[in-house]
Design a protein around this motif. Structure first.
Motif, PDB file in Angstrom:
ATOM      1  N   ALA A 119       0.860  -1.179   0.000  1.00 11.03           N
ATOM      2  CA  ALA A 119       0.000   0.000   0.000  1.00 11.03           C
ATOM      3  C   ALA A 119       0.892   1.224   0.000  1.00 11.03           C
ATOM      4  O   ALA A 119       1.804   1.329   0.833  1.00 11.03           O
ATOM      5  CB  ALA A 119      -0.922   0.005   1.209  1.00 11.03           C
ATOM      6  N   ILE A 120       0.634   2.150  -0.926  1.00 12.86           N
ATOM      7  CA  ILE A 120       1.464   3.353  -1.059  1.00 12.86           C
ATOM      8  C   ILE A 120       0.560   4.575  -0.939  1.00 12.86           C
ATOM      9  O   ILE A 120      -0.316   4.796  -1.784  1.00 12.86           O
ATOM     10  CB  ILE A 120       2.221   3.372  -2.397  1.00 12.86           C
ATOM     11  N   PHE A 121       0.774   5.353   0.115  1.00 18.26           N
ATOM     12  CA  PHE A 121       0.078   6.628   0.290  1.00 18.26           C
ATOM     13  C   PHE A 121       0.978   7.730  -0.269  1.00 18.26           C
ATOM     14  O   PHE A 121       2.156   7.821   0.100  1.00 18.26           O
ATOM     15  CB  PHE A 121      -0.199   6.904   1.767  1.00 18.26           C
ATOM     16  N   GLN A 130      -3.403  10.251  -2.226  1.00 17.71           N
ATOM     17  CA  GLN A 130      -3.682   9.124  -3.126  1.00 17.71           C
ATOM     18  C   GLN A 130      -3.230   7.830  -2.462  1.00 17.71           C
ATOM     19  O   GLN A 130      -2.233   7.802  -1.734  1.00 17.71           O
ATOM     20  CB  GLN A 130      -2.917   9.326  -4.439  1.00 17.71           C
ATOM     21  N   LEU A 131      -3.963   6.767  -2.708  1.00 24.27           N
ATOM     22  CA  LEU A 131      -3.603   5.447  -2.201  1.00 24.27           C
ATOM     23  C   LEU A 131      -3.541   4.462  -3.363  1.00 24.27           C
ATOM     24  O   LEU A 131      -4.516   4.303  -4.104  1.00 24.27           O
ATOM     25  CB  LEU A 131      -4.633   4.966  -1.165  1.00 24.27           C
ATOM     26  N   ILE A 176       8.054  19.451  10.927  1.00 27.62           N
ATOM     27  CA  ILE A 176       8.891  19.488   9.730  1.00 27.62           C
ATOM     28  C   ILE A 176       8.022  19.837   8.525  1.00 27.62           C
ATOM     29  O   ILE A 176       6.965  19.231   8.324  1.00 27.62           O
ATOM     30  CB  ILE A 176       9.580  18.133   9.481  1.00 27.62           C
ATOM     31  N   GLN A 177       8.456  20.788   7.724  1.00 25.92           N
ATOM     32  CA  GLN A 177       7.753  21.105   6.483  1.00 25.92           C
ATOM     33  C   GLN A 177       8.048  20.032   5.438  1.00 25.92           C
ATOM     34  O   GLN A 177       9.200  19.618   5.267  1.00 25.92           O
ATOM     35  CB  GLN A 177       8.184  22.472   5.966  1.00 25.92           C
ATOM     36  N   ILE A 178       7.005  19.606   4.747  1.00 18.33           N
ATOM     37  CA  ILE A 178       7.167  18.568   3.728  1.00 18.33           C
ATOM     38  C   ILE A 178       6.539  19.032   2.421  1.00 18.33           C
ATOM     39  O   ILE A 178       5.384  19.449   2.390  1.00 18.33           O
ATOM     40  CB  ILE A 178       6.551  17.222   4.177  1.00 18.33           C
ATOM     41  N   ASN A 179       7.310  18.942   1.360  1.00 23.21           N
ATOM     42  CA  ASN A 179       6.840  19.354   0.047  1.00 23.21           C
ATOM     43  C   ASN A 179       6.016  18.254  -0.617  1.00 23.21           C
ATOM     44  O   ASN A 179       5.100  18.514  -1.388  1.00 23.21           O
ATOM     45  CB  ASN A 179       8.032  19.729  -0.843  1.00 23.21           C
ATOM     46  N   ASP A 180       6.358  17.016  -0.311  1.00 22.77           N
ATOM     47  CA  ASP A 180       5.640  15.841  -0.817  1.00 22.77           C
ATOM     48  C   ASP A 180       6.023  14.673   0.069  1.00 22.77           C
ATOM     49  O   ASP A 180       7.004  14.734   0.806  1.00 22.77           O
ATOM     50  CB  ASP A 180       5.986  15.556  -2.284  1.00 22.77           C
ATOM     51  N   LEU A 181       5.253  13.612   0.012  1.00 24.46           N
ATOM     52  CA  LEU A 181       5.607  12.437   0.810  1.00 24.46           C
ATOM     53  C   LEU A 181       5.081  11.174   0.153  1.00 24.46           C
ATOM     54  O   LEU A 181       4.096  11.196  -0.589  1.00 24.46           O
ATOM     55  CB  LEU A 181       5.091  12.560   2.245  1.00 24.46           C
ATOM     56  N   VAL A 182       5.775  10.064   0.456  1.00 24.71           N
ATOM     57  CA  VAL A 182       5.366   8.731   0.008  1.00 24.71           C
ATOM     58  C   VAL A 182       5.535   7.784   1.191  1.00 24.71           C
ATOM     59  O   VAL A 182       6.659   7.556   1.655  1.00 24.71           O
ATOM     60  CB  VAL A 182       6.204   8.238  -1.183  1.00 24.71           C
ATOM     61  N   LEU A 183       4.426   7.250   1.697  1.00 22.81           N
ATOM     62  CA  LEU A 183       4.438   6.251   2.765  1.00 22.81           C
ATOM     63  C   LEU A 183       4.156   4.892   2.137  1.00 22.81           C
ATOM     64  O   LEU A 183       3.094   4.682   1.549  1.00 22.81           O
ATOM     65  CB  LEU A 183       3.388   6.584   3.826  1.00 22.81           C
ATOM     66  N   THR A 184       5.109   3.969   2.268  1.00 20.51           N
ATOM     67  CA  THR A 184       4.993   2.650   1.645  1.00 20.51           C
ATOM     68  C   THR A 184       4.940   1.566   2.707  1.00 20.51           C
ATOM     69  O   THR A 184       5.816   1.497   3.576  1.00 20.51           O
ATOM     70  CB  THR A 184       6.186   2.383   0.708  1.00 20.51           C
ATOM     71  N   ILE A 185       3.902   0.733   2.628  1.00 21.22           N
ATOM     72  CA  ILE A 185       3.751  -0.417   3.526  1.00 21.22           C
ATOM     73  C   ILE A 185       3.807  -1.670   2.671  1.00 21.22           C
ATOM     74  O   ILE A 185       2.873  -1.963   1.923  1.00 21.22           O
ATOM     75  CB  ILE A 185       2.426  -0.339   4.306  1.00 21.22           C
ATOM     76  N   GLY A 206       5.387 -12.218   4.486  1.00 20.69           N
ATOM     77  CA  GLY A 206       6.788 -12.187   4.874  1.00 20.69           C
ATOM     78  C   GLY A 206       7.074 -11.017   5.791  1.00 20.69           C
ATOM     79  O   GLY A 206       6.168 -10.457   6.421  1.00 20.69           O
ATOM     80  N   GLU A 207       8.334 -10.624   5.862  1.00 19.80           N
ATOM     81  CA  GLU A 207       8.721  -9.509   6.721  1.00 19.80           C
ATOM     82  C   GLU A 207       8.168  -8.197   6.168  1.00 19.80           C
ATOM     83  O   GLU A 207       8.247  -7.932   4.974  1.00 19.80           O
ATOM     84  CB  GLU A 207      10.250  -9.429   6.820  1.00 19.80           C
ATOM     85  N   GLN A 208       7.638  -7.389   7.068  1.00 18.76           N
ATOM     86  CA  GLN A 208       7.092  -6.094   6.655  1.00 18.76           C
ATOM     87  C   GLN A 208       8.218  -5.080   6.452  1.00 18.76           C
ATOM     88  O   GLN A 208       9.236  -5.115   7.147  1.00 18.76           O
ATOM     89  CB  GLN A 208       6.126  -5.565   7.722  1.00 18.76           C
ATOM     90  N   ASN A 209       8.011  -4.196   5.497  1.00 16.86           N
ATOM     91  CA  ASN A 209       8.963  -3.115   5.248  1.00 16.86           C
ATOM     92  C   ASN A 209       8.157  -1.827   5.079  1.00 16.86           C
ATOM     93  O   ASN A 209       7.354  -1.701   4.153  1.00 16.86           O
ATOM     94  CB  ASN A 209       9.788  -3.407   4.003  1.00 16.86           C
ATOM     95  N   VAL A 210       8.354  -0.896   5.997  1.00 13.74           N
ATOM     96  CA  VAL A 210       7.609   0.369   5.990  1.00 13.74           C
ATOM     97  C   VAL A 210       8.603   1.513   5.860  1.00 13.74           C
ATOM     98  O   VAL A 210       9.548   1.622   6.655  1.00 13.74           O
ATOM     99  CB  VAL A 210       6.777   0.535   7.275  1.00 13.74           C
ATOM    100  N   THR A 211       8.402   2.359   4.858  1.00 12.95           N
ATOM    101  CA  THR A 211       9.282   3.510   4.654  1.00 12.95           C
ATOM    102  C   THR A 211       8.447   4.773   4.470  1.00 12.95           C
ATOM    103  O   THR A 211       7.310   4.723   3.991  1.00 12.95           O
ATOM    104  CB  THR A 211      10.195   3.329   3.428  1.00 12.95           C
ATOM    105  N   LEU A 212       9.042   5.895   4.852  1.00  6.87           N
ATOM    106  CA  LEU A 212       8.442   7.206   4.612  1.00  6.87           C
ATOM    107  C   LEU A 212       9.497   8.071   3.939  1.00  6.87           C
ATOM    108  O   LEU A 212      10.594   8.271   4.481  1.00  6.87           O
ATOM    109  CB  LEU A 212       7.992   7.851   5.921  1.00  6.87           C
TER     110      LEU A 212
END
Length: 298
Positions: A119-121, A130-131, A176-185, A206-212
């Motif tokens: 899932a990518i926000f 967007q999701l 923190i000011q953010i111009n854009d972001l991508v949250l990936t689960i 499997g193993e979860q990987n979460v990044t921002l």
């Protein structure tokens, strides 16, 4: 025509169709099969097609939508695994299965045994949240049994999606000011469990990987709190979308990253690209990630 198509999702069932309809931007969910050819040597150069048969097939594709607060109540358990408890959604060791029913204008297709592989926000200045759901499944219904799209239009959300300026990002107890972001689960699904079946027999987690990932201003706040952090990481981090009525809050465990490089390209503003990876904070008993979705009813 794409504008006449419809998308629905629902809990896994052997025969029932989708139970909730979604407004969507795009959908690539399909059955993808292959052919098995003997392709042996028969004393000639031209390939022979007489001995061809169906091989295994997969069900997969992406669904892109602009999630409303009530949509998220439905979707988050399939993304994270945990059921809702007082607006809170936790990670779980396993994911529930989905059914998807799609009206593709000339025919209706239903796919079963779906799981959310990723899932990518995403959001950026001047744009809605967007999701993108990357779905992997086991089977497609026989076309003869497809039937018609269910009468579930009353379940379409009437709420507004979040937009980027509804977002706030707190890291290391600092806004923190953010111009854009991508949250990936990423749920780390294993995709090759066919065994002696033409279709997948299972889709183990499997193993979860979460990044921002986000871009921000190159200023004193970045230098003090983001450019380089301790190896163990930072535990005080929260992402919130709040439109004044509803809110989606994402709390993180430990967030880690190496030193962020600062690249200069031309004479314009320097905007560092920061990528953080989330981990469970065992010492403080804080999960890797947790969502709180407040969906206010009229």
């Amino acid at each position: 025509m794409g504008h006449v198509t419809q998308l629905g999702l629902g809990p896994q069932h052997a025969t029932e169709l989708a139970t909730r309809q979604f407004e969507f931007q795009s959908c690539t969910l399909n059955k993808r099969d292959n052919l098995i050819r003997t392709n042996g040597i028969r004393g000639q150069r031209a390939p022979i097609g007489d001995h061809t048969q169906k091989g295994t097939y997969t069900v997969n594709g992406n669904v892109v939508l602009l999630p409303r607060p009530d949509d998220l109540d439905f979707l988050l358990p399939y993304i994270l695994g945990g059921t809702e408890v007082a607006d809170v959604f936790d990670l779980a060791e396993s994911l529930p299965d989905l059914v998807a029913t799609i009206d593709k204008d000339l025919y209706v297709e239903t796919y079963r045994g779906l799981k959310v592989a990723q899932a990518i926000f995403r959001s950026s200045q001047g744009q809605p949240l967007q999701l993108e759901l990357q779905l992997e499944g086991r089977i497609q219904d026989n076309p003869a049994a497809a039937g018609t799209f269910p009468s579930i239009s009353a379940t379409l959300s009437e709420k507004l999606p979040y937009v980027h300026h509804h977002a706030s990002w707190t890291f290391d107890d600092t806004d923190i000011q953010i111009n854009d972001l991508v949250l990936t689960i990423n749920n780390g699904l294993e995709l090759e469990h066919f065994n002696n079946s033409q279709t997948r027999t299972s889709l183990p987690e499997g193993e979860q990987n979460v990044t921002l990932a986000f871009t921000t201003e190159h200023n004193a706040v970045f230098d003090d709190h983001l450019r380089e952090i301790a190896a163990r990481g930072v535990s005080a981090a929260q992402l919130v979308y709040n439109n004044g009525t509803d809110s989606m809050t994402v709390d993180f465990g430990l967030l880690q990253k190496p030193q962020t490089p600062v690249d200069i390209s031309g004479m314009q503003s320097i905007r560092p690209q920061v990528t953080l990876q989330a981990f469970t904070d065992l010492a403080n008993a804080v999960p890797l990630i947790q969502f709180t979705n407040t969906n206010t009813t009229a």
